[in-house]
Design a protein around this motif. Structure first.
Motif, mmCIF file in Angstrom:
data_model
loop_
_atom_site.group_PDB
_atom_site.id
_atom_site.type_symbol
_atom_site.label_atom_id
_atom_site.label_comp_id
_atom_site.label_asym_id
_atom_site.label_seq_id
_atom_site.Cartn_x
_atom_site.Cartn_y
_atom_site.Cartn_z
ATOM 1 N N LEU A 99 -7.117 18.788 -30.034
ATOM 2 C CA LEU A 99 -7.849 19.870 -29.385
ATOM 3 C C LEU A 99 -8.188 20.989 -30.354
ATOM 4 C CD1 LEU A 99 -8.974 21.093 -26.797
ATOM 5 C CD2 LEU A 99 -6.704 22.006 -26.325
ATOM 6 N N LEU A 100 -7.204 21.443 -31.117
ATOM 7 C CA LEU A 100 -7.437 22.570 -32.009
ATOM 8 C C LEU A 100 -8.430 22.219 -33.105
ATOM 9 C CD1 LEU A 100 -6.585 25.495 -32.379
ATOM 10 C CD2 LEU A 100 -4.772 24.711 -33.914
ATOM 11 N N ALA A 101 -8.379 20.977 -33.591
ATOM 12 C CA ALA A 101 -9.274 20.569 -34.673
ATOM 13 C C ALA A 101 -10.730 20.550 -34.210
ATOM 14 C CB ALA A 101 -8.876 19.192 -35.189
ATOM 15 N N ILE A 102 -10.996 19.911 -33.074
ATOM 16 C CA ILE A 102 -12.371 19.850 -32.587
ATOM 17 C C ILE A 102 -12.853 21.219 -32.125
ATOM 18 C CG2 ILE A 102 -11.736 19.263 -30.213
ATOM 19 C CD1 ILE A 102 -14.757 17.947 -32.200
ATOM 20 N N ALA A 103 -11.932 22.030 -31.580
ATOM 21 C CA ALA A 103 -12.302 23.387 -31.171
ATOM 22 C C ALA A 103 -12.678 24.231 -32.388
ATOM 23 C CB ALA A 103 -11.158 24.044 -30.406
ATOM 24 N N ALA A 104 -11.977 24.017 -33.503
ATOM 25 C CA ALA A 104 -12.305 24.753 -34.724
ATOM 26 C C ALA A 104 -13.691 24.373 -35.227
ATOM 27 C CB ALA A 104 -11.252 24.474 -35.795
ATOM 28 N N GLY B 120 -20.333 32.672 -34.221
ATOM 29 C CA GLY B 120 -19.968 33.977 -33.687
ATOM 30 C C GLY B 120 -20.510 34.290 -32.308
ATOM 31 N N SER B 121 -21.246 33.395 -31.678
ATOM 32 C CA SER B 121 -21.783 33.640 -30.337
ATOM 33 C C SER B 121 -20.685 33.419 -29.302
ATOM 34 C CB SER B 121 -22.965 32.708 -30.054
ATOM 35 O OG SER B 121 -23.352 32.800 -28.705
ATOM 36 N N LEU B 122 -20.364 34.460 -28.535
ATOM 37 C CA LEU B 122 -19.301 34.356 -27.544
ATOM 38 C C LEU B 122 -19.631 33.329 -26.468
ATOM 39 C CD1 LEU B 122 -18.011 37.987 -26.860
ATOM 40 C CD2 LEU B 122 -16.838 36.115 -28.004
ATOM 41 N N ASN B 123 -20.852 33.355 -25.974
ATOM 42 C CA ASN B 123 -21.230 32.441 -24.892
ATOM 43 C C ASN B 123 -21.181 30.984 -25.341
ATOM 44 O OD1 ASN B 123 -21.670 34.548 -23.067
ATOM 45 N ND2 ASN B 123 -23.784 34.819 -23.742
ATOM 46 N N LEU B 124 -21.636 30.729 -26.569
ATOM 47 C CA LEU B 124 -21.559 29.361 -27.094
ATOM 48 C C LEU B 124 -20.111 28.937 -27.319
ATOM 49 C CD1 LEU B 124 -24.522 29.232 -29.650
ATOM 50 C CD2 LEU B 124 -24.388 28.198 -27.368
ATOM 51 N N LEU B 125 -19.271 29.890 -27.755
ATOM 52 C CA LEU B 125 -17.856 29.587 -27.941
ATOM 53 C C LEU B 125 -17.209 29.226 -26.610
ATOM 54 C CD1 LEU B 125 -15.356 29.498 -29.793
ATOM 55 C CD2 LEU B 125 -15.036 31.938 -29.326
ATOM 56 N N ILE B 126 -17.552 29.957 -25.557
ATOM 57 C CA ILE B 126 -17.013 29.669 -24.222
ATOM 58 C C ILE B 126 -17.453 28.288 -23.758
ATOM 59 C CG2 ILE B 126 -17.166 30.345 -21.796
ATOM 60 C CD1 ILE B 126 -17.264 33.259 -22.765
ATOM 61 N N LEU B 127 -18.727 27.963 -23.959
ATOM 62 C CA LEU B 127 -19.219 26.638 -23.576
ATOM 63 C C LEU B 127 -18.494 25.537 -24.345
ATOM 64 C CD1 LEU B 127 -23.073 27.266 -23.352
ATOM 65 C CD2 LEU B 127 -21.527 26.715 -21.456
ATOM 66 N N ALA B 128 -18.284 25.766 -25.642
ATOM 67 C CA ALA B 128 -17.619 24.755 -26.476
ATOM 68 C C ALA B 128 -16.181 24.524 -26.022
ATOM 69 C CB ALA B 128 -17.656 25.188 -27.942
ATOM 70 N N LEU B 129 -15.452 25.612 -25.770
ATOM 71 C CA LEU B 129 -14.060 25.467 -25.339
ATOM 72 C C LEU B 129 -13.979 24.889 -23.926
ATOM 73 C CD1 LEU B 129 -12.461 28.774 -26.699
ATOM 74 C CD2 LEU B 129 -12.524 26.511 -27.747
#
Length: 315
Positions: A158-163, A171-180
């Motif tokens: 999980l941590l590897a693919i999330a990284a 740095g986009s918060l919304n894209l980070l939320i979608l990814a997680l």
């Protein structure tokens, strides 16, 4: 006893008298029973108070966007350092290396971390519920394909693919939320699938199918309302997972990027000051601990309320 003897003995207790003597004999709706069980869970109630306090203080102190807060310092201004920047009356959380008010920075980090955590919780809940409901209702090849997809996501670190996804969001918060959110839905999908497999064989579902109700309507109107307990508990615990995952990513430099801050990025930036200026490490760490524990206790309370067989507290 004859009617004459009953009349001589006086009138029997009425319904009001029975309810007064046996308050537990009152009937409650299913929602009222769940609420009463939840309110008996002291840990969950204390956690709700703590979580509410964290949310209110973080969003009202420094404000949101153009809406000002009651705290008179901001996250961008470097103020004159007082001594070594330790906590004072003027700066209760201390100051960072260049003099910025650390209370304002911590509150901003709390806002961002809460936004990410709740955003990830909502998205992962939608994905997990959709996949679990479709797999459980249609079964067969649809179930096999969706469950194999779930297995693939589970076995990936999980941590590897999330990284990797965190770096791709730039740095986009919304894209980070979608990814997680696209990574932490697997547990809920399995739970919902199990519930739907059981519910699809119930009489009310079979009756709806017999009169020609579409599968989508059966799932939305008849099945999912009966899985709300599982979904609610899992969504709550996913929020705790999300905030810890975001903290880990930001600590590694793959999460929230400057000039914005999160609780994880604050810990990452000032990890070297743990021994010399511990307030720079402890304040964001304590906020993470308070949020994560509060969400977990609320989840425990909801679990016990929806499923009394798992109750771990005395009622």
């Amino acid at each position: 006893m004859s009617d004459t003897q009953q009349n001589a003995a006086g009138p029997g207790p009425g319904a009001a008298d029975v309810e007064e003597l046996l308050p537990e004999a009152k009937s409650y709706s299913a929602n009222q029973i769940v609420l009463r069980r939840f309110l008996r869970h002291r840990g969950a109630i204390v956690a709700m108070v703590v979580m509410a306090a964290v949310i209110v203080v973080s969003f009202t102190s420094i404000g949101i966007g153009s809406i000002p807060g009651w705290w008179d310092k901001d996250i961008a201004t470097a103020y004159d350092k007082i001594g070594d920047g330790g906590p004072t009356w003027e700066h209760p959380f201390g100051q960072d290396t260049i003099g910025k008010d650390y209370f304002a920075l911590t509150m901003r980090g709390t806002q961002i971390s809460l936004y990410i955590a709740f955003g990830v919780g909502i998205i992962s809940t939608l994905i997990g519920t959709l996949i679990g409901a479709i797999a459980g209702y249609f079964r067969g090849i649809v179930d096999s394909l969706l469950m194999r997809l779930t297995d693939v996501v589970i076995i990936i670190p999980l941590l590897a693919i999330a990284a990797v996804l965190g770096r791709m969001t730039e740095g986009s918060l919304n894209l980070l939320i979608l990814a997680l959110g696209a990574l932490v839905w697997t547990s809920l999908a399995r739970l919902v699938r199990g519930e739907v497999l059981s519910l699809r064989e119930r009489d009310f579902v079979m009756a709806a199918r017999a009169v020609g109700t579409s599968p989508g309507r059966i799932i939305v109107r008849h099945i999912l309302p009966n899985t709300v307990g599982v979904i609610t508990v899992s969504a709550t615990l996913t929020i705790a997972t999300a905030i810890l995952l975001e903290t880990g990513l930001s600590f590694l430099g793959f999460g929230v990027q400057k000039p914005d801050v999160s609780l994880g990025s604050l810990i990452s930036e000032y990890q070297g000051a743990f021994l010399t200026r511990p307030w720079l490490f402890w304040w964001p760490g304590l906020m993470i601990l308070a949020i994560a524990l509060s969400v977990n206790f609320i989840g425990d309370g909801l679990r016990d309320a929806f499923d009394p067989r798992q109750t771990s507290t005395k009622e």
